[in-house]
Design an enzyme around this catalytic site. Structure first.
Site, PDB file in Angstrom:
ATOM      1  N   HIS A  31       0.962  -1.346   0.886  1.00 18.57           N
ATOM      2  CA  HIS A  31       0.131  -0.222  -0.118  1.00 18.57           C
ATOM      3  C   HIS A  31       0.606   1.263   0.140  1.00 18.57           C
ATOM      4  O   HIS A  31       0.531   2.246   0.076  1.00 18.57           O
ATOM      5  CB  HIS A  31      -1.240   0.092   1.270  1.00 18.57           C
ATOM      6  CG  HIS A  31      -2.087  -0.578   1.168  1.00 18.57           C
ATOM      7  ND1 HIS A  31      -3.077  -1.508   1.730  1.00 18.57           N
ATOM      8  CD2 HIS A  31      -3.329  -0.968  -0.706  1.00 18.57           C
ATOM      9  CE1 HIS A  31      -3.826  -1.833   1.409  1.00 18.57           C
ATOM     10  NE2 HIS A  31      -3.798  -1.846  -0.005  1.00 18.57           N
TER      11      HIS A  31
ATOM     12  N   GLU B 112       8.703 -11.893 -31.639  1.00 17.44           N
ATOM     13  CA  GLU B 112      10.188 -10.722 -30.628  1.00 17.44           C
ATOM     14  C   GLU B 112      11.414 -11.476 -31.215  1.00 17.44           C
ATOM     15  O   GLU B 112      12.814 -11.121 -30.554  1.00 17.44           O
ATOM     16  CB  GLU B 112       9.960 -11.029 -29.005  1.00 17.44           C
ATOM     17  CG  GLU B 112       9.736 -12.624 -28.904  1.00 17.44           C
ATOM     18  CD  GLU B 112       9.146 -11.787 -27.318  1.00 17.44           C
ATOM     19  OE1 GLU B 112       9.837 -11.112 -26.751  1.00 17.44           O
ATOM     20  OE2 GLU B 112       8.817 -13.294 -26.710  1.00 17.44           O
TER      21      GLU B 112
ATOM     22  N   ASP C  30      13.245  -8.245 -27.181  1.00 19.60           N
ATOM     23  CA  ASP C  30      14.045  -9.545 -27.503  1.00 19.60           C
ATOM     24  C   ASP C  30      14.307  -9.243 -29.113  1.00 19.60           C
ATOM     25  O   ASP C  30      15.284  -9.827 -29.323  1.00 19.60           O
ATOM     26  CB  ASP C  30      12.682 -10.759 -27.558  1.00 19.60           C
ATOM     27  CG  ASP C  30      13.195 -11.030 -25.645  1.00 19.60           C
ATOM     28  OD1 ASP C  30      14.017 -11.124 -25.289  1.00 19.60           O
ATOM     29  OD2 ASP C  30      12.644 -11.144 -24.891  1.00 19.60           O
TER      30      ASP C  30
ATOM     31  N   CYS D 180       4.656  -3.269 -28.656  1.00 15.69           N
ATOM     32  CA  CYS D 180       4.783  -3.316 -27.181  1.00 15.69           C
ATOM     33  C   CYS D 180       6.488  -3.263 -26.202  1.00 15.69           C
ATOM     34  O   CYS D 180       5.983  -3.208 -24.921  1.00 15.69           O
ATOM     35  CB  CYS D 180       3.916  -4.892 -26.464  1.00 15.69           C
ATOM     36  SG  CYS D 180       4.694  -6.082 -26.690  1.00 15.69           S
TER      37      CYS D 180
HETATM   38  C1  PEP Z   1       9.910  -7.523 -26.015  1.00 14.02           C
HETATM   39  O1  PEP Z   1      10.800  -8.906 -25.938  1.00 14.02           O
HETATM   40  O2  PEP Z   1       9.823  -6.907 -25.733  1.00 14.02           O
HETATM   41  C2  PEP Z   1       8.917  -7.639 -25.110  1.00 14.02           C
HETATM   42  C3  PEP Z   1       8.077  -7.101 -24.723  1.00 14.02           C
HETATM   43  O3  PEP Z   1       8.288  -8.615 -23.649  1.00 14.02           O
HETATM   44  P1  PEP Z   1      10.055  -8.551 -22.341  1.00 14.02           P
HETATM   45  O4  PEP Z   1      10.269  -7.313 -22.402  1.00 14.02           O
HETATM   46  O5  PEP Z   1       8.324  -8.843 -21.139  1.00 14.02           O
HETATM   47  O6  PEP Z   1      10.569  -9.645 -23.129  1.00 14.02           O
HETATM   48 MG    MG Z   2      10.268 -10.333 -24.815  1.00 12.20          MG
END
Ligand code: PEP
Ligand code: MG
Length: 537
Positions: free
Chosen positions: A185, A427, A451, A498
């Site tokens: 918290h 990735e 990655d 992402c």
């Molecule tokens: C990535 O590989 O770009 C990704 C978003 O996953 P992580 O950073 O969890 O490997």
């Molecule tokens: Mg990754």
């Protein structure tokens, strides 16, 4: 000194240590009546303090934050705690202090032994309550802070919510904790109060002297002790710049993420658990582009059960209403270790037995997760994506397992969502190169540049020696990214990104030009990215 930043920003202030309570042990009394009445008196005082704190918090931080004190109020009179305290006084002649210590400690230990990380953190609430009640009993002031007008940086092994809220709002500048606790918290409060905070700083903090002037640079993740006047002036400027910048970003809440010429992109957030819901909403992210579900498997001794997972996933989906949440199935291995899974140590863990490779072999664990996601998906908008996919066959195997789970759920007569879209993380370079073949099968792509960069350039993403070679703007990486986005457009497959690159303005500019559908990043970066998108021609 450094640690894990739970709230960004710059804080300059004087160190105020919060001391832990001295241990009491077994202390007997020959006046049981007096101890019982001392206990009752302390409970009444604690109740009025907590009611005061609750009202103050509602005013300053909001109703949601004040729920912490509501929880403390309930615990304060909880018969499962109070009755054994009274019993220890009456039948064993313990002093009120000694009895409180024993029973609160037992309750703390009980919470700490639980597997659920959320419940585990409730131990902190009991510890807070123990400190309050025992503080009153021993006649120690609860505010604990001196009367100087300088901003205060609270430092402790562990800080409780009361410690933060008994300080005048304008005086509390920052917080440093030796221990971790992202879902504590205290971290949540620091975030909603906007107070720079770093946790997991370790024992190095013990060198900080009471009253010393220090700086928390929560932008660089550093704690700077014994700074010169010139340093302080520089940090004050950095603080002013940062605060002005953050404040101005609020103007972008509720606006669409669209360029001047009308190209729009969805800006979503990356999360690690239900504790991030608030940040998603506060920063007006349009969805969750990556829920790193592996985090719910960490810091425990066995995998979360299906019921636990349904509960966590449903809370997230319900909390986010209409917003889409992309659940990435467990991406364990590499740098993310989970001891109870017994993955043998490997020479090249990033190229090893991890993520979907593990899940396709350990199908029980995988099916439990899929089953939980499909069942929780009745509560909102869920998509599922698989990490570390390197071939179409792997995706088809994962998809077949999802189908199997659906059939089992139907047979068992359980409620679930039957049309959750299935996609992949792009990735691994092979997946990017074969985007066209994948487009025949997947519902969406999400490009993981973290990655993708390390595999394309053969640069370990964790090795600081070669950090200068780790560059997601390298033409080879950009070529792959462009290829995936364009293939998605041609084949009508939704594409997001992402990895961390998705929040880099240089990348955003290119992605929008190529026609990406979504970019997903840490919640705190959403508004600044929207501002950038809206500035583009
Ligand atoms: C990535 O590989 O770009 C990704 C978003 O996953 P992580 O950073 O969890 O490997
Ligand atoms: Mg990754």
């Amino acid at each position: 000194m450094s640690g894990q930043v739970v709230q960004k920003g710059i804080a300059i202030g004087r160190v105020k240590w919060i001391e832990s309570l001295a241990e009491i042990g077994v202390v007997k009394t020959d006046n049981v009546e007096m101890e019982l009445s001392a206990l009752n008196g302390a409970l009444v005082t604690a109740q009025s303090q907590l009611e005061g704190l609750k009202a103050k918090t509602e005013d300053e931080a909001g109703k949601h934050e004040a729920e912490i004190f509501e929880a403390h109020l309930m615990m304060l009179t909880d018969p499962s705690i109070i009755d054994p305290i009274k019993e220890s006084i009456s039948s064993e002649c313990l002093t009120a202090l000694s009895a409180c210590e024993r029973v609160y400690d037992q309750t703390i230990n009980m919470f700490e032994s639980l597997d659920d990380p959320y419940l585990k953190q409730r131990a902190l609430d009991v510890r807070d309550l123990k400190k309050r009640v025992m503080g009153i009993l021993s006649g120690k002031s609860q505010s604990g802070l001196d009367h100087s007008t300088d901003p205060v940086i609270l430092v402790a092994e562990e800080i409780t919510p009361s410690d933060t809220l008994e300080v005048e709002r304008g005086k509390l500048a920052g917080m440093l904790m030796m221990t971790g606790g992202e879902t504590s918290h205290t971290a949540i409060l620091a975030q909603s109060l906007g107070i720079p905070a770093i946790v997991g700083c370790g024992n190095g903090l013990s060198h900080l002297e009471e009253g010393a002037r220090i700086v928390i640079d929560g932008l660089a993740g550093e704690i700077i002790a014994a700074s010169s006047d010139e340093d302080i002036a520089n940090y004050e400027q950095k603080k002013r710049d940062y605060e002005a910048e953050r404040h101005a970003l609020k103007a972008y809440i509720g606006l669409s993420s669209v360029t001047k010429s009308g190209k729009s992109v969805e800006i979503a957030a990356n999360i690690a658990g239900p504790e991030d819901i608030e940040a998603v909403l506060k920063n007006d992210a349009e969805g969750v582009g990556l829920f790193r579900t592996e985090f719910i498997y960490m810091n425990r001794t066995q995998p979360p059960t299906e019921a636990e997972q349904i509960d966590i996933y449903s809370r997230i989906l319900k909390g986010l209403g209409e917003k889409t949440v992309i659940f990435r199935t467990m991406d364990i291995g590499g740098d993310k270790e989970v001891s109870y899974l017994n993955i043998p140590s490997e020479a090249n863990p990033f190229l090893g037995y991890r993520a979907i490779r593990y899940c396709l072999k350990e199908t029980d664990i995988f099916k439990t997760q899929i089953s939980a996601i499909l069942q929780a998906a009745v509560s909102g908008n869920a998509k599922i994506m698989f990490p570390m996919i390197s071939s179409v066959e792997e995706f088809l195997k994962a998809k077949a397992i999802v189908q199997e789970v659906k059939e089992e759920l139907a047979q068992e007569g359980k409620a679930f969502c039957g049309d959750v879209p299935l996609g992949i993380m792009v990735e691994i370079p092979s997946a990017a190169i074969l985007a066209d073949s994948f487009a025949d099968h997947v519902d969406f792509f999400s490009i993981g540049t973290n990655d993708l960069t390390q595999y394309t350039l053969a640069v370990d993403r964790q090795n600081s020696e070669i950090a200068d070679l780790y560059d997601y703007m390298h033409p080879a990486v950009l070529n792959l990214v462009k290829h995936v986005v364009q293939t998605g457009n041609e084949r009508n497959v939704w594409v997001g990104m992402c990895g961390n690159a998705a929040a880099d303005t240089r990348m955003i500019e290119k992605l929008i030009e190529w026609g990406i559908d979504e970019i997903s990043m840490s919640p705190a970066k959403v508004l600044e990215s929207r501002k950038f998108v809206r500035s583009l021609a």
